[in-house]
Motif scaffolding. Sequence first.
Motif, PDB file in Angstrom:
ATOM      1  N   ILE A 163       0.829  -1.205   0.000  1.00 24.67           N
ATOM      2  CA  ILE A 163       0.000   0.000   0.000  1.00 24.67           C
ATOM      3  C   ILE A 163       0.862   1.253   0.000  1.00 24.67           C
ATOM      4  O   ILE A 163       0.575   2.224  -0.713  1.00 24.67           O
ATOM      5  N   GLU A 164       1.948   1.244   0.772  1.00 27.13           N
ATOM      6  CA  GLU A 164       2.797   2.429   0.861  1.00 27.13           C
ATOM      7  C   GLU A 164       3.497   2.756  -0.450  1.00 27.13           C
ATOM      8  O   GLU A 164       3.950   3.888  -0.652  1.00 27.13           O
ATOM      9  N   LYS A 165       3.571   1.793  -1.346  1.00 29.07           N
ATOM     10  CA  LYS A 165       4.162   2.054  -2.659  1.00 29.07           C
ATOM     11  C   LYS A 165       3.235   2.865  -3.555  1.00 29.07           C
ATOM     12  O   LYS A 165       3.648   3.369  -4.600  1.00 29.07           O
ATOM     13  N   THR A 166       1.965   2.982  -3.146  1.00 27.23           N
ATOM     14  CA  THR A 166       0.989   3.703  -3.969  1.00 27.23           C
ATOM     15  C   THR A 166       0.906   5.188  -3.605  1.00 27.23           C
ATOM     16  O   THR A 166       0.138   5.928  -4.220  1.00 27.23           O
ATOM     17  N   TYR A 167       1.645   5.623  -2.586  1.00 27.92           N
ATOM     18  CA  TYR A 167       1.692   7.043  -2.241  1.00 27.92           C
ATOM     19  C   TYR A 167       3.014   7.334  -1.552  1.00 27.92           C
ATOM     20  O   TYR A 167       3.733   6.410  -1.135  1.00 27.92           O
ATOM     21  N   ASP A 168       3.373   8.598  -1.464  1.00 27.77           N
ATOM     22  CA  ASP A 168       4.631   9.018  -0.856  1.00 27.77           C
ATOM     23  C   ASP A 168       4.382   9.377   0.609  1.00 27.77           C
ATOM     24  O   ASP A 168       3.956  10.492   0.931  1.00 27.77           O
ATOM     25  N   ARG A 169       4.634   8.410   1.480  1.00 32.10           N
ATOM     26  CA  ARG A 169       4.349   8.606   2.903  1.00 32.10           C
ATOM     27  C   ARG A 169       5.120   9.780   3.487  1.00 32.10           C
ATOM     28  O   ARG A 169       4.545  10.614   4.210  1.00 32.10           O
ATOM     29  N   GLU A 170       6.405   9.874   3.177  1.00 33.66           N
ATOM     30  CA  GLU A 170       7.228  10.943   3.737  1.00 33.66           C
ATOM     31  C   GLU A 170       6.784  12.312   3.251  1.00 33.66           C
ATOM     32  O   GLU A 170       6.810  13.289   4.002  1.00 33.66           O
ATOM     33  N   SER A 171       6.381  12.366   1.993  1.00 34.52           N
ATOM     34  CA  SER A 171       5.913  13.641   1.445  1.00 34.52           C
ATOM     35  C   SER A 171       4.645  14.113   2.155  1.00 34.52           C
ATOM     36  O   SER A 171       4.506  15.299   2.475  1.00 34.52           O
ATOM     37  N   ILE A 172       3.735  13.172   2.424  1.00 38.59           N
ATOM     38  CA  ILE A 172       2.494  13.519   3.133  1.00 38.59           C
ATOM     39  C   ILE A 172       2.818  13.982   4.557  1.00 38.59           C
ATOM     40  O   ILE A 172       2.256  14.970   5.048  1.00 38.59           O
ATOM     41  N   ARG A 173       3.738  13.295   5.204  1.00 37.27           N
ATOM     42  CA  ARG A 173       4.114  13.670   6.573  1.00 37.27           C
ATOM     43  C   ARG A 173       4.761  15.053   6.592  1.00 37.27           C
ATOM     44  O   ARG A 173       4.484  15.866   7.483  1.00 37.27           O
ATOM     45  N   GLU A 174       5.617  15.323   5.610  1.00 38.65           N
ATOM     46  CA  GLU A 174       6.267  16.639   5.540  1.00 38.65           C
ATOM     47  C   GLU A 174       5.243  17.749   5.309  1.00 38.65           C
ATOM     48  O   GLU A 174       5.317  18.820   5.923  1.00 38.65           O
ATOM     49  N   ASP A 175       4.281  17.485   4.416  1.00 40.19           N
ATOM     50  CA  ASP A 175       3.229  18.467   4.157  1.00 40.19           C
ATOM     51  C   ASP A 175       2.434  18.750   5.428  1.00 40.19           C
ATOM     52  O   ASP A 175       2.088  19.904   5.726  1.00 40.19           O
ATOM     53  N   GLN A 176       2.143  17.680   6.185  1.00 42.39           N
ATOM     54  CA  GLN A 176       1.378  17.847   7.422  1.00 42.39           C
ATOM     55  C   GLN A 176       2.159  18.694   8.429  1.00 42.39           C
ATOM     56  O   GLN A 176       1.601  19.577   9.087  1.00 42.39           O
ATOM     57  N   GLU A 177       3.449  18.441   8.536  1.00 44.59           N
ATOM     58  CA  GLU A 177       4.276  19.191   9.474  1.00 44.59           C
ATOM     59  C   GLU A 177       4.363  20.665   9.078  1.00 44.59           C
ATOM     60  O   GLU A 177       4.344  21.557   9.934  1.00 44.59           O
ATOM     61  N   ILE A 178       4.440  20.918   7.770  1.00 43.61           N
ATOM     62  CA  ILE A 178       4.500  22.300   7.282  1.00 43.61           C
ATOM     63  C   ILE A 178       3.203  23.030   7.599  1.00 43.61           C
ATOM     64  O   ILE A 178       3.206  24.173   8.070  1.00 43.61           O
ATOM     65  N   ARG A 179       2.084  22.355   7.356  1.00 46.67           N
ATOM     66  CA  ARG A 179       0.787  22.979   7.609  1.00 46.67           C
ATOM     67  C   ARG A 179       0.568  23.194   9.115  1.00 46.67           C
ATOM     68  O   ARG A 179      -0.016  24.195   9.527  1.00 46.67           O
ATOM     69  N   ALA A 180       1.023  22.240   9.915  1.00 44.15           N
ATOM     70  CA  ALA A 180       0.900  22.381  11.372  1.00 44.15           C
ATOM     71  C   ALA A 180       1.744  23.558  11.857  1.00 44.15           C
ATOM     72  O   ALA A 180       1.309  24.324  12.732  1.00 44.15           O
ATOM     73  N   PHE A 181       2.939  23.714  11.287  1.00 41.42           N
ATOM     74  CA  PHE A 181       3.807  24.832  11.666  1.00 41.42           C
ATOM     75  C   PHE A 181       3.193  26.160  11.221  1.00 41.42           C
ATOM     76  O   PHE A 181       3.250  27.158  11.952  1.00 41.42           O
ATOM     77  N   ALA A 182       2.610  26.156  10.003  1.00 39.56           N
ATOM     78  CA  ALA A 182       1.975  27.377   9.501  1.00 39.56           C
ATOM     79  C   ALA A 182       0.847  27.823  10.430  1.00 39.56           C
ATOM     80  O   ALA A 182       0.683  29.011  10.711  1.00 39.56           O
ATOM     81  N   PHE A 183       0.081  26.853  10.924  1.00 36.87           N
ATOM     82  CA  PHE A 183      -1.002  27.190  11.845  1.00 36.87           C
ATOM     83  C   PHE A 183      -0.445  27.699  13.164  1.00 36.87           C
ATOM     84  O   PHE A 183      -0.971  28.643  13.764  1.00 36.87           O
ATOM     85  N   GLN A 184       0.636  27.075  13.613  1.00 34.15           N
ATOM     86  CA  GLN A 184       1.255  27.490  14.871  1.00 34.15           C
ATOM     87  C   GLN A 184       1.724  28.944  14.775  1.00 34.15           C
ATOM     88  O   GLN A 184       1.604  29.705  15.735  1.00 34.15           O
ATOM     89  N   VAL A 185       2.262  29.329  13.604  1.00 28.53           N
ATOM     90  CA  VAL A 185       2.791  30.686  13.423  1.00 28.53           C
ATOM     91  C   VAL A 185       1.672  31.700  13.194  1.00 28.53           C
ATOM     92  O   VAL A 185       1.625  32.762  13.820  1.00 28.53           O
ATOM     93  N   LYS A 186       0.734  31.364  12.290  1.00 32.24           N
ATOM     94  CA  LYS A 186      -0.296  32.326  11.891  1.00 32.24           C
ATOM     95  C   LYS A 186      -1.558  32.253  12.741  1.00 32.24           C
ATOM     96  O   LYS A 186      -2.209  33.267  12.984  1.00 32.24           O
TER      97      LYS A 186
END
Length: 278
Positions: free
Chosen positions: A74-97
């Motif tokens: 299943i993990e070969k059908t999506y980029d797990r690390e990319s999704i996790r990085e996007d989530q961390e970026i969005r979480a940080f953006a919310f923390q800042v803004k």
Amino acid sequence: MRRKQENRHKISIEKELKLAERQEDALRRAAVKQEVPRWRTILEEKVPEKIYENLKKAFCKAFQIVFEKGGGIIEKTYDRESIREDQEIRAFAFQVKGDRKSLKSIRKDASASNLRNMAVTSLEGIGLGALGIGLPDIVLFVGILLKGIYEISLRYGYDYTLDGERYFMLKLMEGAMQKGDAWEACSREVDHLAAAGQDLTGTPEAVRDQIPHTAEAFAADMVVLKFIQGLPVVGILGGAGNPVYYRRVMKYAELKYRRRYLLDLQKNVGSAQEGMGE
């Protein structure tokens, strides 16, 4: 300045929580009022008991196979690390803004991935249905369902490889298939589990014990469609039910994960305000 930013966080979270609650209320009303069509009741009476038992066993086996051997595939059908990085970026953006835009973006990302998965399960279900393949389709269907929930959990920052998270997913899937009072009861259980946030714990034994309950919920609701799907040509009608069930499960799962995430954020903001003397 710090206090003003914390209040902005709090207001954004409360608005998103109110939206999630309205959406869940709509699901609740639909599940509680849902009536079984007469044609379906008639067909269910004609389905042999053995078919139902075999379907339940097939769902049990499918969950076991996907959990034990299907994770890597299943993990070969999506980029797990990319999704996790996007989530961390969005979480940080919310923390800042502290604005609502970052929270909305997570919700939109989850919806976009679900549309792609729904297209896959549509082709798979209809294709196998045309060939009169019913039960073997279940492993593929469960794999796509779990793929969708895995992606949702990642987008909200939860690790689906943990036993506690797997148990939570199985309860989610069981709840999505229920109607009436059973829907209400399952929803309360899911909310109780969600209250643990990132501290949700579980054991392999709890996961194993929950699988039959989730399998039974799917078998009870899908027995007619899967029975039809096992018939050549007209099986297309049974296979066409896959995307309908996929959407139903994902809508429920995304709402529960979103609410869990928002409540976790709310706790963090509350702790920060307490630390400031509020």
